[in-house]
Design a protein around this motif. Structure first.
Motif, PDB file in Angstrom:
ATOM      1  N   PHE A  14       3.604  99.260  24.916  1.00 55.27           N
ATOM      2  CA  PHE A  14       4.798  98.793  24.204  1.00 55.27           C
ATOM      3  C   PHE A  14       5.527  99.913  23.451  1.00 55.27           C
ATOM      4  O   PHE A  14       6.403  99.628  22.647  1.00 55.27           O
ATOM      5  CB  PHE A  14       4.455  97.660  23.224  1.00 55.27           C
ATOM      6  CG  PHE A  14       3.731  96.522  23.868  1.00 55.27           C
ATOM      7  CD1 PHE A  14       4.383  95.690  24.767  1.00 55.27           C
ATOM      8  CD2 PHE A  14       2.392  96.284  23.605  1.00 55.27           C
ATOM      9  CE1 PHE A  14       3.707  94.642  25.382  1.00 55.27           C
ATOM     10  CE2 PHE A  14       1.718  95.239  24.215  1.00 55.27           C
ATOM     11  CZ  PHE A  14       2.387  94.424  25.102  1.00 55.27           C
ATOM     12  N   ARG A  16       7.542 102.050  24.787  1.00 61.15           N
ATOM     13  CA  ARG A  16       8.836 102.308  25.405  1.00 61.15           C
ATOM     14  C   ARG A  16       9.677 101.045  25.523  1.00 61.15           C
ATOM     15  O   ARG A  16      10.564 100.955  26.364  1.00 61.15           O
ATOM     16  CB  ARG A  16       8.646 102.938  26.790  1.00 61.15           C
ATOM     17  CG  ARG A  16       8.005 104.317  26.736  1.00 61.15           C
ATOM     18  CD  ARG A  16       7.903 104.953  28.113  1.00 61.15           C
ATOM     19  NE  ARG A  16       9.220 105.101  28.705  1.00 61.15           N
ATOM     20  CZ  ARG A  16       9.597 104.502  29.841  1.00 61.15           C
ATOM     21  NH1 ARG A  16       8.769 103.709  30.482  1.00 61.15           N
ATOM     22  NH2 ARG A  16      10.803 104.690  30.335  1.00 61.15           N
ATOM     23  N   GLN A  17       9.412 100.061  24.660  1.00 59.60           N
ATOM     24  CA  GLN A  17      10.204  98.834  24.705  1.00 59.60           C
ATOM     25  C   GLN A  17      11.671  99.148  24.414  1.00 59.60           C
ATOM     26  O   GLN A  17      11.975  99.844  23.441  1.00 59.60           O
ATOM     27  CB  GLN A  17       9.683  97.823  23.700  1.00 59.60           C
ATOM     28  CG  GLN A  17       8.253  97.358  23.943  1.00 59.60           C
ATOM     29  CD  GLN A  17       8.085  96.623  25.248  1.00 59.60           C
ATOM     30  OE1 GLN A  17       7.711  97.223  26.256  1.00 59.60           O
ATOM     31  NE2 GLN A  17       8.368  95.347  25.257  1.00 59.60           N
ATOM     32  N   ARG A  20      17.555  95.762  22.521  1.00 51.17           N
ATOM     33  CA  ARG A  20      18.207  94.661  23.247  1.00 51.17           C
ATOM     34  C   ARG A  20      19.556  94.325  22.624  1.00 51.17           C
ATOM     35  O   ARG A  20      19.700  94.292  21.396  1.00 51.17           O
ATOM     36  CB  ARG A  20      17.316  93.418  23.223  1.00 51.17           C
ATOM     37  CG  ARG A  20      15.954  93.615  23.868  1.00 51.17           C
ATOM     38  CD  ARG A  20      16.020  93.593  25.366  1.00 51.17           C
ATOM     39  NE  ARG A  20      14.708  93.787  25.977  1.00 51.17           N
ATOM     40  CZ  ARG A  20      14.488  93.716  27.286  1.00 51.17           C
ATOM     41  NH1 ARG A  20      15.489  93.440  28.104  1.00 51.17           N
ATOM     42  NH2 ARG A  20      13.273  93.929  27.774  1.00 51.17           N
ATOM     43  N   ARG A  57       7.086  94.607  20.127  1.00 51.45           N
ATOM     44  CA  ARG A  57       7.534  94.382  21.504  1.00 51.45           C
ATOM     45  C   ARG A  57       9.044  94.269  21.609  1.00 51.45           C
ATOM     46  O   ARG A  57       9.595  94.327  22.700  1.00 51.45           O
ATOM     47  CB  ARG A  57       6.885  93.110  22.046  1.00 51.45           C
ATOM     48  CG  ARG A  57       5.365  93.154  22.019  1.00 51.45           C
ATOM     49  CD  ARG A  57       4.794  91.839  22.489  1.00 51.45           C
ATOM     50  NE  ARG A  57       3.338  91.859  22.463  1.00 51.45           N
ATOM     51  CZ  ARG A  57       2.583  91.359  23.432  1.00 51.45           C
ATOM     52  NH1 ARG A  57       3.149  90.820  24.497  1.00 51.45           N
ATOM     53  NH2 ARG A  57       1.271  91.395  23.341  1.00 51.45           N
ATOM     54  N   LEU A  58       9.697  94.037  20.498  1.00 47.20           N
ATOM     55  CA  LEU A  58      11.163  93.984  20.449  1.00 47.20           C
ATOM     56  C   LEU A  58      11.592  94.807  19.238  1.00 47.20           C
ATOM     57  O   LEU A  58      11.735  94.287  18.142  1.00 47.20           O
ATOM     58  CB  LEU A  58      11.646  92.534  20.330  1.00 47.20           C
ATOM     59  CG  LEU A  58      13.156  92.325  20.228  1.00 47.20           C
ATOM     60  CD1 LEU A  58      13.880  92.912  21.423  1.00 47.20           C
ATOM     61  CD2 LEU A  58      13.480  90.831  20.098  1.00 47.20           C
ATOM     62  N   TRP A 218      11.375  89.636  27.381  1.00 43.53           N
ATOM     63  CA  TRP A 218      11.572  90.850  26.583  1.00 43.53           C
ATOM     64  C   TRP A 218      10.259  91.346  25.991  1.00 43.53           C
ATOM     65  O   TRP A 218      10.145  92.521  25.628  1.00 43.53           O
ATOM     66  CB  TRP A 218      12.544  90.577  25.431  1.00 43.53           C
ATOM     67  CG  TRP A 218      13.942  90.271  25.847  1.00 43.53           C
ATOM     68  CD1 TRP A 218      14.463  90.285  27.108  1.00 43.53           C
ATOM     69  CD2 TRP A 218      15.026  89.893  24.985  1.00 43.53           C
ATOM     70  NE1 TRP A 218      15.788  89.942  27.086  1.00 43.53           N
ATOM     71  CE2 TRP A 218      16.161  89.693  25.800  1.00 43.53           C
ATOM     72  CE3 TRP A 218      15.145  89.706  23.609  1.00 43.53           C
ATOM     73  CZ2 TRP A 218      17.396  89.319  25.272  1.00 43.53           C
ATOM     74  CZ3 TRP A 218      16.373  89.334  23.093  1.00 43.53           C
ATOM     75  CH2 TRP A 218      17.490  89.142  23.919  1.00 43.53           C
ATOM     76  N   LEU A 219       9.259  90.463  25.876  1.00 43.38           N
ATOM     77  CA  LEU A 219       8.002  90.823  25.229  1.00 43.38           C
ATOM     78  C   LEU A 219       7.009  91.482  26.183  1.00 43.38           C
ATOM     79  O   LEU A 219       6.001  92.034  25.736  1.00 43.38           O
ATOM     80  CB  LEU A 219       7.352  89.578  24.611  1.00 43.38           C
ATOM     81  CG  LEU A 219       8.207  88.793  23.608  1.00 43.38           C
ATOM     82  CD1 LEU A 219       7.412  87.637  23.040  1.00 43.38           C
ATOM     83  CD2 LEU A 219       8.716  89.693  22.495  1.00 43.38           C
ATOM     84  N   GLN A 220       7.271  91.391  27.492  1.00 46.16           N
ATOM     85  CA  GLN A 220       6.389  92.057  28.430  1.00 46.16           C
ATOM     86  C   GLN A 220       6.536  93.565  28.301  1.00 46.16           C
ATOM     87  O   GLN A 220       7.595  94.070  27.923  1.00 46.16           O
ATOM     88  CB  GLN A 220       6.715  91.632  29.877  1.00 46.16           C
ATOM     89  CG  GLN A 220       6.450  90.171  30.169  1.00 46.16           C
ATOM     90  CD  GLN A 220       4.978  89.867  30.381  1.00 46.16           C
ATOM     91  OE1 GLN A 220       4.111  90.692  30.120  1.00 46.16           O
ATOM     92  NE2 GLN A 220       4.691  88.660  30.853  1.00 46.16           N
ATOM     93  N   GLU A 221       5.461  94.298  28.600  1.00 53.89           N
ATOM     94  CA  GLU A 221       5.519  95.757  28.519  1.00 53.89           C
ATOM     95  C   GLU A 221       6.574  96.271  29.482  1.00 53.89           C
ATOM     96  O   GLU A 221       6.634  95.874  30.647  1.00 53.89           O
ATOM     97  CB  GLU A 221       4.161  96.374  28.842  1.00 53.89           C
ATOM     98  CG  GLU A 221       4.139  97.872  28.617  1.00 53.89           C
ATOM     99  CD  GLU A 221       2.789  98.487  28.897  1.00 53.89           C
ATOM    100  OE1 GLU A 221       2.633  99.695  28.673  1.00 53.89           O
ATOM    101  OE2 GLU A 221       1.890  97.754  29.339  1.00 53.89           O
ATOM    102  N   TYR A 222       7.443  97.141  28.982  1.00 53.25           N
ATOM    103  CA  TYR A 222       8.615  97.569  29.736  1.00 53.25           C
ATOM    104  C   TYR A 222       8.277  98.771  30.609  1.00 53.25           C
ATOM    105  O   TYR A 222       7.660  99.737  30.175  1.00 53.25           O
ATOM    106  CB  TYR A 222       9.731  97.961  28.781  1.00 53.25           C
ATOM    107  CG  TYR A 222      10.963  98.504  29.469  1.00 53.25           C
ATOM    108  CD1 TYR A 222      11.861  97.646  30.094  1.00 53.25           C
ATOM    109  CD2 TYR A 222      11.217  99.866  29.499  1.00 53.25           C
ATOM    110  CE1 TYR A 222      12.990  98.126  30.715  1.00 53.25           C
ATOM    111  CE2 TYR A 222      12.341 100.363  30.130  1.00 53.25           C
ATOM    112  CZ  TYR A 222      13.222  99.481  30.735  1.00 53.25           C
ATOM    113  OH  TYR A 222      14.336  99.971  31.364  1.00 53.25           O
TER     114      TYR A 222
END
Length: 439
Positions: A14, A16-17, A20, A57-58, A218-222
């Motif tokens: 997380f 590199r999230q 948004r 995560r965000l 949006w909360l998934q690892e980017y």
């Protein structure tokens, strides 16, 4: 040794999230049909995000609304610790009137372009002047929520932004909410073949659950800079090379351990067995086919359930209770069923936090109790049915690999050693007794 590495949690997870940007097209009369759904979903999601422990995560969020004019409801802000500000933004979005003059698609184009460029400028200013650490390589992703036919909005974005330098904005997502309002199809503007703007389209139901699903992505690892897992299979007979299948790993559930749910977090015996003499109450609400229970929707530690031998009960009651337990276990086995249970309300004085469990039968005089994820913790997946059967050569290869693995009828944990004792002895005492959450 890092205990996080031992638990499988990467130190880089997380990091590199992306930041948004949420752009909501609040255009009457469709806005009156989708406003409550979107605002409820956004309020629920932001409440969840601000409550999560662990890595952010965000990290940063900005919210705009466009209609007859552009409104910045939330300039770029750090998400963690800012729930009151975020909820004020949702309240401002909810206050936008649902009635008024419609804005045609062509008129929306300039508003969209100006909004994207404003968010682009805001992010650069925030990164430069906020004093909050923002990684230099962090990207920005823009989500546009509309009730118009999404293809028209995708085409519009590609055209109005084709000549702009948008770095570090690297992608756009148009979310089309299905509206009950019957509109004529918007004109799909011609796309410039030279446009390098990446725009995805997602059509979702106009429901709180569906919109929350989009936001929870949006909360998934980017990003996938490297594959997460190499699955090794033995080489097929006659082949010297082993087979490695490279995989990515995603969450299917937001772990309740990341939320302040104690003592309702059902992760251990202490969460089920009450401190007071009054037993924890659960009631059966559904009988499920065992094949219809997806294991990815179960979490936490399973508990073994047996009929009571409490000495306070008389012998006849203990015996009849054991017979009823045995009959329930056998009936569930005969019908290939699992029982869905709902725990009774808590005594905390606040809103009741409902928890759910699956009760699995077994051939012995015991059953297995497993916590079940609820809709708030459900993470949207990327699972889809294969479009076609795997090629015959792939099937032959994998069948050849699996034929080299010994088959065992029963899994025995006594045959599996994790090397835990040696590992624990290798950890310095100062690390072993460090309080959780310390750096």
């Amino acid at each position: 040794m890092d205990c996080k590495k031992a638990s499988g949690l990467s130190n880089t997870a997380f990091l590199r999230q992306p930041a948004r940007v949420l752009i909501v097209e609040a255009v009457p009369p469709r806005w009156s049909d989708t406003r409550a759904v979107l605002c409820d979903a956004l309020e629920n999601f932001l409440t969840m995000v601000c409550s999560l422990k662990g890595p952010s995560r965000l990290p940063f969020l900005s919210v705009f609304a466009i209609g007859s004019q552009q409104q910045c409801l939330l300039p770029f802000a750090k998400v963690r610790g800012n729930l009151p500000m975020l909820l004020s933004c949702v309240a401002a979005l909810r206050a936008i009137p649902g009635k008024g003059v419609n804005t045609e698609l062509a008129s929306v184009g300039e508003h969209l372009r100006r909004t994207v460029l404003d968010s682009h400028r805001q992010f650069h200013q925030y990164r430069k002047f906020s004093g909050v650490h923002v990684q230099a390589n962090i990207s920005v992703e823009v989500t546009v929520v509309t009730s118009r036919p999404g293809k028209g909005v995708v085409s519009l974005l590609k055209n109005v932004l084709k000549d702009d330098d948008l770095e570090p904005i690297n992608s756009f997502l148009v979310v089309q909410l299905d509206s009950e309002v019957d509109w004529a199809q918007d004109e799909v503007l011609p796309q410039d073949p030279q446009s390098l703007v990446l725009v995805d389209l997602r059509q979702v139901a106009n429901s709180v659950f569906a919109v929350e699903g989009v936001l929870k992505e949006w909360l998934q690892e980017y990003g996938v800079d490297f594959e997460h897992l190499h699955l090794g299979l033995p080489s097929p007979r006659g082949s010297p090379a082993a087979v490695h299948i490279k995989c990515d790993v995603r969450e299917s559930v937001i772990s309740p351990s990341l939320l302040p749910l104690s003592p309702e977090k059902p992760d251990s015996l202490g969460d089920i067995v009450p401190a007071s003499p009054a037993p924890r109450r659960m009631r059966a609400i559904k009988a499920l086919r065992s094949g219809g229970v997806c294991q990815s929707m179960l979490y936490g530690l399973p508990l073994v359930v047996t009929p009571t031998t409490c000495w306070r009960l008389n012998w006849d009651e203990v015996e009849s209770n054991r017979h009823a337990f045995q009959a329930l276990n056998r009936t569930l086995q005969d019908h290939d069923q699992v029982l869905l249970l709902q725990a009774g309300p808590s005594d905390g004085g606040g809103p009741d936090l409902r928890t759910f469990y699956c009760l699995h039968p077994s051939p012995s005089l015991a059953m297995l109790l497993k916590p079940v994820v609820c809709q708030e913790l459900f993470m949207p997946g990327i699972h889809s049915k294969p479009l076609q059967e795997p090629p015959p050569e792939a099937m032959r290869l994998i069948r050849g690999c699996l034929s080299q693995i010994n088959e065992t009828a029963v899994l025995s944990p006594c045959c599996l050693s994790s090397n835990l004792y040696q590992y624990l002895r290798s950890i310095p005492v100062t690390e072993l007794h460090r309080p959780s959450g310390s750096a």
